[in-house]
Design a protein around this motif. Structure first.
Motif, mmCIF file in Angstrom:
data_model
loop_
_atom_site.group_PDB
_atom_site.id
_atom_site.type_symbol
_atom_site.label_atom_id
_atom_site.label_comp_id
_atom_site.label_asym_id
_atom_site.label_seq_id
_atom_site.Cartn_x
_atom_site.Cartn_y
_atom_site.Cartn_z
ATOM 1 N N UNK A 73 32.104 20.216 -11.947
ATOM 2 C CA UNK A 73 32.688 20.962 -10.837
ATOM 3 C C UNK A 73 32.003 20.545 -9.547
ATOM 4 N N UNK A 74 32.786 20.361 -8.502
ATOM 5 C CA UNK A 74 32.236 19.984 -7.205
ATOM 6 C C UNK A 74 32.787 20.875 -6.114
ATOM 7 N N UNK A 75 31.963 21.155 -5.100
ATOM 8 C CA UNK A 75 32.393 22.004 -3.988
ATOM 9 C C UNK A 75 31.720 21.520 -2.710
ATOM 10 N N UNK A 76 32.513 21.421 -1.625
ATOM 11 C CA UNK A 76 32.004 21.050 -0.314
ATOM 12 C C UNK A 76 32.155 22.255 0.602
ATOM 13 N N UNK A 77 31.028 22.763 1.125
ATOM 14 C CA UNK A 77 31.035 23.962 1.951
ATOM 15 C C UNK A 77 31.046 23.585 3.429
ATOM 16 N N UNK A 78 31.457 24.538 4.255
ATOM 17 C CA UNK A 78 31.560 24.294 5.691
ATOM 18 C C UNK A 78 30.206 24.103 6.361
ATOM 19 N N UNK A 79 29.115 24.453 5.687
ATOM 20 C CA UNK A 79 27.790 24.228 6.266
ATOM 21 C C UNK A 79 27.270 22.820 5.981
ATOM 22 N N UNK A 80 28.138 21.970 5.382
ATOM 23 C CA UNK A 80 27.760 20.591 5.132
ATOM 24 C C UNK A 80 27.110 20.345 3.795
ATOM 25 N N UNK A 81 27.007 21.360 2.962
ATOM 26 C CA UNK A 81 26.367 21.199 1.657
ATOM 27 C C UNK A 81 27.402 20.846 0.587
ATOM 28 N N UNK A 82 27.021 19.931 -0.287
ATOM 29 C CA UNK A 82 27.832 19.547 -1.429
ATOM 30 C C UNK A 82 27.176 20.072 -2.698
ATOM 31 N N UNK A 84 27.366 20.371 -6.937
ATOM 32 C CA UNK A 84 27.896 19.759 -8.151
ATOM 33 C C UNK A 84 27.330 20.516 -9.346
ATOM 34 N N UNK A 85 28.205 20.856 -10.280
ATOM 35 C CA UNK A 85 27.792 21.595 -11.470
ATOM 36 C C UNK A 85 28.279 20.874 -12.717
ATOM 37 N N UNK A 86 27.391 20.693 -13.671
ATOM 38 C CA UNK A 86 27.736 20.193 -14.999
ATOM 39 C C UNK A 86 27.748 21.381 -15.944
ATOM 40 N N UNK A 87 28.951 21.770 -16.383
ATOM 41 C CA UNK A 87 29.109 22.954 -17.219
ATOM 42 C C UNK A 87 29.679 22.542 -18.567
ATOM 43 N N UNK A 88 28.868 22.528 -19.612
ATOM 44 C CA UNK A 88 29.376 22.136 -20.928
ATOM 45 C C UNK A 88 30.229 23.241 -21.535
#
Length: 293
Positions: A73-82, A84-88
């Protein structure tokens, strides 16, 4: 200025999902004073939120992709942070580990958070760690629906809590939290489902020498209309330097979903009684969700 404490801050839900999921769903979820627009297309989502409590505005783009053994899972936030989650995939038995990473203008955290669990038919061990939430370790055991458990928590500021409790199917729960400072806090809750379309519940949090905090609520699902209605009342006392001051707040929420992928939600918080230094007036939130084909 301090304000009357809302439910999540006043009655901290236990960090053991088997004990807290039912009461959180009834007496916490959906009442937040947040205005949000959510657009979803398959595994992709765009979200814009405005928090009525502090006025903060945030946006996020997220997506997920299945892997052979789980999901990334990936998410890009408006504060510039990216993020990434690895969820088995969570196995019925055995070990499961979830890893969160983050990077951006604020720096890079290869491991921004870790959640791990180990399940066996008679017990479950779980642990999590992150800079924002601290460290939590828990164990639950028993034969469904009767479970007993314990958890140890270290908060980011160094405070420590120990929790022990028991539950019947997650619906009737009794807990005791022993903080590193202050008296033992007792927590009891019950969530019942008189009919398939209705739920009622209540919880109380108290300790020796302090005013108890009580919350009660109900939810009704009108399946023919795709409508869910919820209401609750919370009553307690806010701690002040000159002594505790009573407060009471009523909350209402409604969510309507259509077969065409449109979801509309609204919440309203009405003060019934507030401490003298708390800002008066209602708080409200709304949500528009659009699911694209």
């Amino acid at each position: 200025r301090e304000t009357a404490r809302p439910l999540p801050a006043t009655m901290a839900l236990p960090p053991v999902p088997q004990f807290s999921a039912a009461v959180q769903g009834l007496l916490s979820d959906g009442f937040e004073p947040i205005r949000a627009l959510v657009i979803t297309k398959g595994p992709h989502q765009a979200k814009v939120m405005h928090n009525a409590e502090d006025g903060a505005v945030a946006a996020m783009l997220s997506s997920s992709r299945p892997l052979g053994s789980g999901t990334v899972e990936g998410a890009l936030a408006s504060d510039g942070m990216l993020y990434v989650t690895l969820a088995p995939h969570v196995p019925v038995e055995g070990l499961s580990v979830r890893i969160d990473s983050a990077g951006g203008r604020q720096g890079v955290l290869p491991v921004a958070g870790v959640e791990a669990s180990f399940a066996r038919p008679s017990y479950t061990l779980a642990a999590s760690a992150s800079p924002a939430a601290g460290i939590v370790a828990s164990v639950t055991t028993g034969a469904d629906p009767f479970l007993v458990g314990a958890a140890a928590m270290v908060q980011p500021d160094g405070r420590r809590n120990t929790l022990v409790g028991a539950t019947i199917g997650g619906a009737i729960t009794a807990l005791a939290t022993v903080p590193s400072e202050g008296p033992v806090i007792f927590h009891q809750s019950a969530v019942l489902q008189p009919t398939p379309q209705t739920m009622v519940g209540a919880m109380v949090e108290w300790s020796l020498g302090r005013e108890p905090t009580v919350a009660a609520g109900a939810a009704v699902s009108l399946e023919g209309l795709g409508l869910t209605l919820k209401s609750m009342v919370i009553k307690g006392a806010a701690e002040r330097p000159e002594g505790p001051e009573a407060f009471a707040v009523s909350k209402l929420a409604a969510v309507a979903a259509s077969e065409r992928g449109l979801t509309v939600g609204a919440s309203l918080e009405l003060p019934l009684r507030l401490p003298s230094d708390a800002p008066a007036g209602p708080k409200w939130g709304c949500m528009l969700g659009i699911s694209l084909p």
